[in-house]
Design a protein around this motif. Sequence first.
Motif, PDB file in Angstrom:
ATOM      1  N   ASN A 245      -2.913   1.056  -9.330  1.00 20.29           N
ATOM      2  CA  ASN A 245      -2.340  -0.289  -8.523  1.00 20.29           C
ATOM      3  C   ASN A 245      -1.323   0.465  -7.645  1.00 20.29           C
ATOM      4  OD1 ASN A 245      -1.110  -2.740  -8.222  1.00 20.29           O
ATOM      5  ND2 ASN A 245       0.068  -2.768 -10.164  1.00 20.29           N
ATOM      6  N   HIS A 246      -1.806   0.290  -6.155  1.00 20.64           N
ATOM      7  CA  HIS A 246      -0.583   0.577  -5.254  1.00 20.64           C
ATOM      8  C   HIS A 246      -0.250   2.261  -5.751  1.00 20.64           C
ATOM      9  CE1 HIS A 246       0.406  -3.545  -3.434  1.00 20.64           C
ATOM     10  NE2 HIS A 246      -0.740  -3.512  -4.267  1.00 20.64           N
ATOM     11  N   SER A 247      -1.148   3.018  -5.820  1.00 25.25           N
ATOM     12  CA  SER A 247      -1.013   4.433  -6.491  1.00 25.25           C
ATOM     13  C   SER A 247      -0.776   5.427  -5.444  1.00 25.25           C
ATOM     14  CB  SER A 247      -2.129   4.837  -7.416  1.00 25.25           C
ATOM     15  OG  SER A 247      -3.276   4.506  -6.850  1.00 25.25           O
ATOM     16  N   ASP A 248      -0.589   5.023  -4.281  1.00 25.74           N
ATOM     17  CA  ASP A 248      -0.169   5.817  -2.951  1.00 25.74           C
ATOM     18  C   ASP A 248      -1.039   7.009  -2.990  1.00 25.74           C
ATOM     19  OD1 ASP A 248       1.439   4.185  -2.384  1.00 25.74           O
ATOM     20  OD2 ASP A 248       3.358   5.254  -3.340  1.00 25.74           O
ATOM     21  N   GLU A 249      -0.586   8.325  -2.985  1.00 24.30           N
ATOM     22  CA  GLU A 249      -1.334   9.473  -2.897  1.00 24.30           C
ATOM     23  C   GLU A 249      -2.569   9.721  -3.832  1.00 24.30           C
ATOM     24  OE1 GLU A 249       1.843  10.712  -5.755  1.00 24.30           O
ATOM     25  OE2 GLU A 249       1.759   9.447  -3.979  1.00 24.30           O
ATOM     26  N   LEU A 250      -2.376   9.061  -5.135  1.00 29.62           N
ATOM     27  CA  LEU A 250      -3.292   9.207  -5.888  1.00 29.62           C
ATOM     28  C   LEU A 250      -4.681   8.293  -5.781  1.00 29.62           C
ATOM     29  CD1 LEU A 250      -1.349   9.583  -9.208  1.00 29.62           C
ATOM     30  CD2 LEU A 250      -2.525  11.424  -7.939  1.00 29.62           C
ATOM     31  N   THR A 251      -4.532   7.379  -4.943  1.00 22.65           N
ATOM     32  CA  THR A 251      -5.578   6.289  -4.442  1.00 22.65           C
ATOM     33  C   THR A 251      -6.939   6.910  -4.387  1.00 22.65           C
ATOM     34  OG1 THR A 251      -3.769   4.623  -3.740  1.00 22.65           O
ATOM     35  CG2 THR A 251      -6.278   4.315  -3.130  1.00 22.65           C
TER      36      THR A 251
END
Length: 657
Positions: A245-251
């Motif tokens: 959920n809006h996990s940035d660099e992990l997306t």
Amino acid sequence: MPHAEVHFGGNQDGLHHGIINPYLHIFSDVYNGTVTFLPLEENSEGKYLVKKCNIYQIQLKHIKDEEWSVSVVAPFPEEWFSDGIVYPKLAWLGNELLSRLAKWSVEQKPSEFKSTLSLISVAKYSKVYQDLKEKYKEMVKVWPEVTDPEKFVYEDVAIATYLLILWEEERKEKGLTKKQSFVDLGCGNGLLVNILNNEGHSGRGIDVRRRKIWDMYGPETHLEEATIIPGDSHLFPDTDWLIGNHSDELTPWIPVIAARSSYSCCYFVLPCCFFDFHGKYSRRQSKKTQYREYLDFVAQVGFVCGFHVEEDCLRIPSTKRVSFIGKSRTYPAAEHALIDKQITQFINSRRTCAVATCDRRVGFNHKNHCGGLCKEADSEPPEDETETAGTSWMPGFQPREKVEQIRNCASLPRDFVDEVVLNVANLLLNAGPQKSCSDKQGGNMNTWNQGESLSLREVAEHLNKETLKKLKSEYGGLQTLLKNNHQVFEVLNGRVHIRDWRKEKAPSKTKPEVKRRLSAEAFKTRLCWFFIHHPDGCSLPSEACPYAHGTEELRQSQIIKKKKHIQSGIPAASQPASKSPGITEISLVFAEVLCPSDIVTRFMPKLVQQHSLSYENVNCHDRDGRRSDHIPDGFKPAEGGVQISSPPQRGRDENDN
């Protein structure tokens, strides 16, 4: 009206009958341009009767030529019942629905996204969402983070609602009885984890940085502070679902981690910021919007990982609403090794392309502009990554920093900001023929120079290289700095204007209470930039300007003492809600120089009224700790008089923005 699944049957007379649920039937008359909503209610004998009070009809009428009208008719408005789900409020039907129908009827632009909530039952979603919203609404009142509580609380409630319904449907499809387990990677404030745990799903959240609000959740909410480095040491073989959920660099890594965790592991990802496997995402197609291009990339990752990828648009208060779900595979379990090799090749190809892209950027410093990502694949890992280096899928992967850096121009030196503001203002004032605006207030026809407007690019071209270099290290750069100084500038559609405060609207009564209160607290607490720097002075007279015309007008912010009793867990819904949470007393600190009595008279009654306080709760103070000789009209202090004291006088603070 809320969207719902409608099943229609028709006949040759242009009459159609649709059913949203057993309690609401729709009759559409195409030739007469009407849609009638007929609600039913079940009596004690199990029979359905027409609920007359909630009958309503939408009418489309042809006026003349290309002129049409659309209206809503409710025969019994005084008896109308609204539940917020099947039966919306009449005000919503009239004010919101009609304008949307008019807009949708003339729109021709095809959407590049899926329709909202296309994979689940909208009627069921509306019911569950209302229940959860009511259950967790108290979180808004005790939110300890600096972020907007209403946005984040209700957004996580909406996401939780979606997942709960999605998982319920999955259990029915697969014949499961046990509720799914999950891991939320990059869980942030942890509220989504809290809700899912409370609703019976076992799972945990992991984030690189602990949040204040974590301490408010009970022991049933499982949150961990840890850094996720994509690799063999961060797999979840016993987990049913991974959440991003809006996990940035992990997306982009979440489909990969799910695919390699187990053959049965599924994923849900809601992309926000644009990241590739190795760092910031670089655009490759100019024909698509950056958001659509990035979404296609995230979907491609899922396909490469062997998932049937489904796309859906959530109903959340955010511009980034598109999510991806991978809950089934395109290959048999026996071909896992083949798919794993395919995933590795894809990740390596993205890394190679990223290095090539960086190399083509003439004059760019790799370390500053590629985030240190253009390193050789066999480069030595940082010392703190030694343990995971042997199993890392992307050597040199840069996780989010544990300590969040402030890069919104707020930490820039005050002298530097003041210099940029003054330079840009002079640039706008001298950019062309003086553009004056008549001031007709009180019959005064003096002109006030509001300058020209320039594009951000034109403004940047007039700034020196050192200034631009310092601004580029901040998120948003020049635009962010100018927007932060909203007293002086207005940035609209990429163009910079001198703000004319005569055109600013007074705080609306419909504005949220907290925003109106903050406006009152800030009155005359900062110096007026125009009074000091503009060649024509301020466009407003002193009594109308929200900023101080000279140090003699400066005052301290009104102090609201809030006594919040933050307990472990969510506050009980039975707590009284007549007052703002925890506010039991308002103290106004004033002195003759810092806070003239007319300001006390003007704002104190508003504060008292907003918080449902009696004047017995009001303490007025002056500088010397003596009883005040001036009590504003209408004040009835408690027995024994008014308490008195005051802070030292101050001018502009060095850290004021």
